[in-house]
Structures are given as C-alpha cells and as structure tokens.
Design a protein around this motif. Structure first.
Motif, PDB file in Angstrom:
ATOM      1  N   THR A  39      43.950   8.502  48.406  1.00 45.19           N
ATOM      2  CA  THR A  39      43.399   9.741  48.946  1.00 45.19           C
ATOM      3  C   THR A  39      44.343  10.884  48.609  1.00 45.19           C
ATOM      4  OG1 THR A  39      42.296   8.604  50.768  1.00 45.19           O
ATOM      5  CG2 THR A  39      42.686  10.963  51.045  1.00 45.19           C
ATOM      6  N   VAL A  40      43.775  11.969  48.139  1.00 52.47           N
ATOM      7  CA  VAL A  40      44.533  13.177  47.832  1.00 52.47           C
ATOM      8  C   VAL A  40      44.000  14.300  48.706  1.00 52.47           C
ATOM      9  CG1 VAL A  40      45.105  14.860  46.044  1.00 52.47           C
ATOM     10  CG2 VAL A  40      44.958  12.440  45.462  1.00 52.47           C
ATOM     11  N   SER A  41      44.920  15.067  49.331  1.00 56.85           N
ATOM     12  CA  SER A  41      44.536  16.214  50.158  1.00 56.85           C
ATOM     13  C   SER A  41      44.856  17.504  49.414  1.00 56.85           C
ATOM     14  CB  SER A  41      45.298  16.200  51.489  1.00 56.85           C
ATOM     15  OG  SER A  41      44.919  15.070  52.241  1.00 56.85           O
ATOM     16  N   ILE A  42      43.891  18.412  49.411  1.00 56.51           N
ATOM     17  CA  ILE A  42      44.043  19.691  48.712  1.00 56.51           C
ATOM     18  C   ILE A  42      43.788  20.819  49.700  1.00 56.51           C
ATOM     19  CG2 ILE A  42      43.197  21.120  46.813  1.00 56.51           C
ATOM     20  CD1 ILE A  42      42.049  18.434  45.636  1.00 56.51           C
ATOM     21  N   PRO A  43      44.823  21.639  50.011  1.00 58.18           N
ATOM     22  CA  PRO A  43      44.592  22.778  50.907  1.00 58.18           C
ATOM     23  C   PRO A  43      43.769  23.855  50.186  1.00 58.18           C
ATOM     24  CG  PRO A  43      46.858  22.762  50.135  1.00 58.18           C
ATOM     25  CD  PRO A  43      46.210  21.529  49.587  1.00 58.18           C
ATOM     26  N   ILE A  44      42.841  24.463  50.912  1.00 56.40           N
ATOM     27  CA  ILE A  44      41.968  25.492  50.344  1.00 56.40           C
ATOM     28  C   ILE A  44      42.020  26.720  51.236  1.00 56.40           C
ATOM     29  CG2 ILE A  44      39.581  26.115  49.828  1.00 56.40           C
ATOM     30  CD1 ILE A  44      39.043  23.181  49.249  1.00 56.40           C
ATOM     31  N   THR A  45      42.182  27.877  50.626  1.00 58.78           N
ATOM     32  CA  THR A  45      42.063  29.149  51.335  1.00 58.78           C
ATOM     33  C   THR A  45      41.111  30.024  50.552  1.00 58.78           C
ATOM     34  OG1 THR A  45      44.312  28.997  52.187  1.00 58.78           O
ATOM     35  CG2 THR A  45      43.287  31.183  52.202  1.00 58.78           C
ATOM     36  N   VAL A  46      40.096  30.518  51.212  1.00 59.34           N
ATOM     37  CA  VAL A  46      39.140  31.415  50.588  1.00 59.34           C
ATOM     38  C   VAL A  46      39.640  32.821  50.854  1.00 59.34           C
ATOM     39  CG1 VAL A  46      36.753  32.215  50.580  1.00 59.34           C
ATOM     40  CG2 VAL A  46      37.267  29.782  50.930  1.00 59.34           C
ATOM     41  N   GLY A  47      39.876  33.536  49.800  1.00 57.43           N
ATOM     42  CA  GLY A  47      40.449  34.872  49.961  1.00 57.43           C
ATOM     43  C   GLY A  47      39.533  35.960  49.456  1.00 57.43           C
ATOM     44  N   GLN A  48      39.999  37.128  49.630  1.00 55.57           N
ATOM     45  CA  GLN A  48      39.319  38.313  49.165  1.00 55.57           C
ATOM     46  C   GLN A  48      39.666  38.502  47.694  1.00 55.57           C
ATOM     47  OE1 GLN A  48      40.137  41.586  51.710  1.00 55.57           O
ATOM     48  NE2 GLN A  48      39.787  43.088  50.130  1.00 55.57           N
ATOM     49  N   ALA A  49      38.737  39.005  46.904  1.00 60.26           N
ATOM     50  CA  ALA A  49      39.025  39.291  45.500  1.00 60.26           C
ATOM     51  C   ALA A  49      40.168  40.299  45.423  1.00 60.26           C
ATOM     52  CB  ALA A  49      37.786  39.849  44.810  1.00 60.26           C
ATOM     53  N   PRO A  50      41.065  40.130  44.462  1.00 58.48           N
ATOM     54  CA  PRO A  50      42.203  41.057  44.369  1.00 58.48           C
ATOM     55  C   PRO A  50      41.748  42.462  43.986  1.00 58.48           C
ATOM     56  CG  PRO A  50      42.170  39.563  42.494  1.00 58.48           C
ATOM     57  CD  PRO A  50      41.088  39.116  43.430  1.00 58.48           C
ATOM     58  N   ASP A  51      42.524  43.450  44.406  1.00 54.16           N
ATOM     59  CA  ASP A  51      42.274  44.831  44.009  1.00 54.16           C
ATOM     60  C   ASP A  51      42.792  45.013  42.597  1.00 54.16           C
ATOM     61  OD1 ASP A  51      41.282  45.506  46.522  1.00 54.16           O
ATOM     62  OD2 ASP A  51      43.265  46.035  47.275  1.00 54.16           O
ATOM     63  N   LEU A  52      42.041  45.674  41.748  1.00 56.72           N
ATOM     64  CA  LEU A  52      42.480  45.983  40.395  1.00 56.72           C
ATOM     65  C   LEU A  52      43.184  47.329  40.424  1.00 56.72           C
ATOM     66  CD1 LEU A  52      42.518  45.320  37.367  1.00 56.72           C
ATOM     67  CD2 LEU A  52      40.334  46.524  37.193  1.00 56.72           C
ATOM     68  N   LEU A  53      44.481  47.334  40.148  1.00 49.87           N
ATOM     69  CA  LEU A  53      45.227  48.581  40.126  1.00 49.87           C
ATOM     70  C   LEU A  53      44.984  49.337  38.827  1.00 49.87           C
ATOM     71  CD1 LEU A  53      48.678  47.544  41.611  1.00 49.87           C
ATOM     72  CD2 LEU A  53      46.813  48.728  42.740  1.00 49.87           C
ATOM     73  N   GLU A  54      44.984  48.600  37.708  1.00 45.00           N
ATOM     74  CA  GLU A  54      44.825  49.259  36.419  1.00 45.00           C
ATOM     75  C   GLU A  54      44.242  48.286  35.416  1.00 45.00           C
ATOM     76  OE1 GLU A  54      44.083  51.544  34.075  1.00 45.00           O
ATOM     77  OE2 GLU A  54      45.711  52.737  34.882  1.00 45.00           O
ATOM     78  N   GLY A  55      43.151  48.665  34.789  1.00 44.69           N
ATOM     79  CA  GLY A  55      42.552  47.872  33.728  1.00 44.69           C
ATOM     80  C   GLY A  55      42.689  48.569  32.388  1.00 44.69           C
ATOM     81  N   PHE A  56      43.360  49.732  32.392  1.00 44.30           N
ATOM     82  CA  PHE A  56      43.575  50.545  31.194  1.00 44.30           C
ATOM     83  C   PHE A  56      42.251  50.930  30.539  1.00 44.30           C
ATOM     84  CE2 PHE A  56      47.375  47.897  31.706  1.00 44.30           C
ATOM     85  CZ  PHE A  56      48.275  48.897  31.976  1.00 44.30           C
ATOM     86  N   GLU A  57      41.205  51.043  31.358  1.00 38.49           N
ATOM     87  CA  GLU A  57      39.892  51.396  30.852  1.00 38.49           C
ATOM     88  C   GLU A  57      39.387  52.714  31.432  1.00 38.49           C
ATOM     89  OE1 GLU A  57      37.501  47.942  31.646  1.00 38.49           O
ATOM     90  OE2 GLU A  57      38.668  46.719  30.265  1.00 38.49           O
ATOM     91  N   PRO A  81      38.703  45.733  22.327  1.00 39.95           N
ATOM     92  CA  PRO A  81      38.761  44.398  22.929  1.00 39.95           C
ATOM     93  C   PRO A  81      39.769  43.463  22.265  1.00 39.95           C
ATOM     94  CG  PRO A  81      36.483  45.047  22.540  1.00 39.95           C
ATOM     95  CD  PRO A  81      37.345  46.078  21.890  1.00 39.95           C
ATOM     96  N   GLU A  82      40.053  43.654  20.982  1.00 39.73           N
ATOM     97  CA  GLU A  82      41.000  42.769  20.288  1.00 39.73           C
ATOM     98  C   GLU A  82      42.401  42.826  20.900  1.00 39.73           C
ATOM     99  OE1 GLU A  82      39.500  45.452  18.133  1.00 39.73           O
ATOM    100  OE2 GLU A  82      37.747  44.169  18.404  1.00 39.73           O
ATOM    101  N   ASN A  83      42.739  43.947  21.525  1.00 35.38           N
ATOM    102  CA  ASN A  83      44.069  44.122  22.112  1.00 35.38           C
ATOM    103  C   ASN A  83      44.121  43.813  23.601  1.00 35.38           C
ATOM    104  OD1 ASN A  83      45.115  44.979  19.649  1.00 35.38           O
ATOM    105  ND2 ASN A  83      44.509  47.087  20.037  1.00 35.38           N
ATOM    106  N   ALA A  84      43.004  43.399  24.183  1.00 36.73           N
ATOM    107  CA  ALA A  84      42.943  43.154  25.628  1.00 36.73           C
ATOM    108  C   ALA A  84      42.662  41.685  25.901  1.00 36.73           C
ATOM    109  CB  ALA A  84      41.859  44.010  26.263  1.00 36.73           C
ATOM    110  N   ARG A  85      43.232  41.166  26.960  1.00 37.25           N
ATOM    111  CA  ARG A  85      42.951  39.788  27.359  1.00 37.25           C
ATOM    112  C   ARG A  85      41.575  39.711  28.017  1.00 37.25           C
ATOM    113  NH1 ARG A  85      41.727  35.108  27.412  1.00 37.25           N
ATOM    114  NH2 ARG A  85      42.787  33.507  28.584  1.00 37.25           N
ATOM    115  N   TYR A  86      41.287  40.656  28.897  1.00 31.60           N
ATOM    116  CA  TYR A  86      39.987  40.762  29.554  1.00 31.60           C
ATOM    117  C   TYR A  86      39.532  42.213  29.435  1.00 31.60           C
ATOM    118  CZ  TYR A  86      41.319  36.320  31.639  1.00 31.60           C
ATOM    119  OH  TYR A  86      41.718  35.031  31.821  1.00 31.60           O
ATOM    120  N   GLY A  87      38.252  42.468  29.368  1.00 33.02           N
ATOM    121  CA  GLY A  87      37.767  43.833  29.263  1.00 33.02           C
ATOM    122  C   GLY A  87      38.036  44.399  27.883  1.00 33.02           C
ATOM    123  N   PHE A  88      38.280  45.710  27.829  1.00 40.33           N
ATOM    124  CA  PHE A  88      38.531  46.328  26.527  1.00 40.33           C
ATOM    125  C   PHE A  88      39.750  47.241  26.520  1.00 40.33           C
ATOM    126  CE2 PHE A  88      35.542  49.034  28.785  1.00 40.33           C
ATOM    127  CZ  PHE A  88      36.106  50.294  28.661  1.00 40.33           C
ATOM    128  N   GLY A  89      40.423  47.428  27.646  1.00 39.41           N
ATOM    129  CA  GLY A  89      41.567  48.326  27.688  1.00 39.41           C
ATOM    130  C   GLY A  89      42.884  47.588  27.807  1.00 39.41           C
TER     131      GLY A  89
END
Length: 185
Positions: A39-57, A81-89
């Motif tokens: 048996t394996v126990s996995i703690p779970i916490t449901v959180g709020q989505a993080p605030d995006l401070l800057e997406g450079f977009e 988009p080629e220079n961004a990990r997510y999004g385009f900025g």
C-alpha cells in the motif's frame, strides 16, 4: 489489481483510479493505492491556480542595468512562440562583462514591479540557460532581499521555484553577480 481509497475532502476517486479534484481551494486528503500486500499513501492538496505575474505577452517594459559602463546588458521581449516555453512571449536577458568591469552586478527589472498577493509563498519560472541568478524582493519594511537560484547546465527548459521571503510584498526583478569576464543569455 489495484484498489483506491481516498480519505479527506480533496475530491473523489473511481474504482478504476480516476481522481476528480474538489472544486474549492485548500481541500486535502490522502489517496491510498493497494496492490496485493503493498500500500502506498499519497497526500493530496487541491489548491488555487497560481497567479501569473508575467507572461511577457502584455507589452510590459523590462530594463537591464549594470554597475559598470563597460558592461553591455539588454533585456528584449520576444513575441514569437519559438522563444517561449508556453504561450508566445518571453524575455531574453543578455550580457557581456569584460575583465575591467569585475566584479559586476547585473539587474533586470520591470518598470512596474509586481505586487504579490498576501498568500504568495513561491515564485516559479520556466528558464532556459545555465548559471545562477537571484530573484529580488522588497519587504514590507522597505528593505530588499535576494533569493538565489542555480540552473543546471543544459539548453533545455527548466522549471525553477524560489520561496517568497517572509514579509515580501513586491517582486522587483532579477539580478546576477558576475565574478569573471563572460558573456551569456
């Protein structure tokens, strides 16, 4: 054959193991997965989505500065988009520190510092590059504190997280202390 048991109020789980998170932030529980005698126990916490401070977009203005005039620094915002990990900025931070400028402190900062929410406890970034830098925060008493981050030597994207210092209310930008003649981005 697996059996799944969920305790707490984090959500629900089906007999097949499909977990559905609860709809309110801050819910928690423990998922237990059993197969035979194990048996394996996995703690779970449901959180709020993080605030995006800057997406450079959004066209925010970022600047670069150095303590010595012989050091070349730049911060450019790319909207491809080629220079961004997510999004385009993305932000590209470049520098060239000659021997005559050592030691050097390079600072990259937004013209509009980011106010942190009262519950902010971490800042996460997707970064491509290597070396070390710091995130610079302003505390409620007006002083500043830097939180160092070190990147792996790779050309791949890295997910890095810095803990927000106690009492911090503003993210000012990033800084790097250079002790040898070098160039990079």
């Amino acid at each position: 054959c697996f059996t799944f048991t969920l305790t707490g109020n984090a959500g629900t789980i089906t007999p097949e193991g499909l977990f559905t998170a609860g709809s309110a932030p801050g819910l928690s529980g423990t998922l237990e997965v059993t197969a035979g005698e194990k048996t394996v126990s996995i703690p779970i916490t449901v959180g709020q989505a993080p605030d995006l401070l800057e997406g450079f977009e959004n066209g925010a203005s970022w600047l670069a500065s150095a303590a010595h005039l012989d050091t070349a620094v730049a911060c450019t915002i790319s909207q491809t988009p080629e220079n961004a990990r997510y999004g385009f900025g993305s932000a590209s931070l470049t520098y060239h520190v000659p021997l005559v400028s050592l030691p050097e402190t390079i600072t990259y900062y937004s013209t509009s510092p980011y106010t942190l929410g009262s519950g902010a406890n971490a800042i996460s970034l997707m970064v491509r590059g290597s070396g070390s830098f710091a995130l610079d925060f302003r505390l409620s008493d007006g002083s500043t504190v830097s939180v160092p981050l070190t990147l792996d030597s790779t050309t791949e994207w890295q997910y890095v997280t810095a803990q927000v210092p106690s009492g911090a209310n503003t993210l000012l930008g990033m800084s790097s202390h250079v002790s040898e003649a070098s160039s990079g981005s």
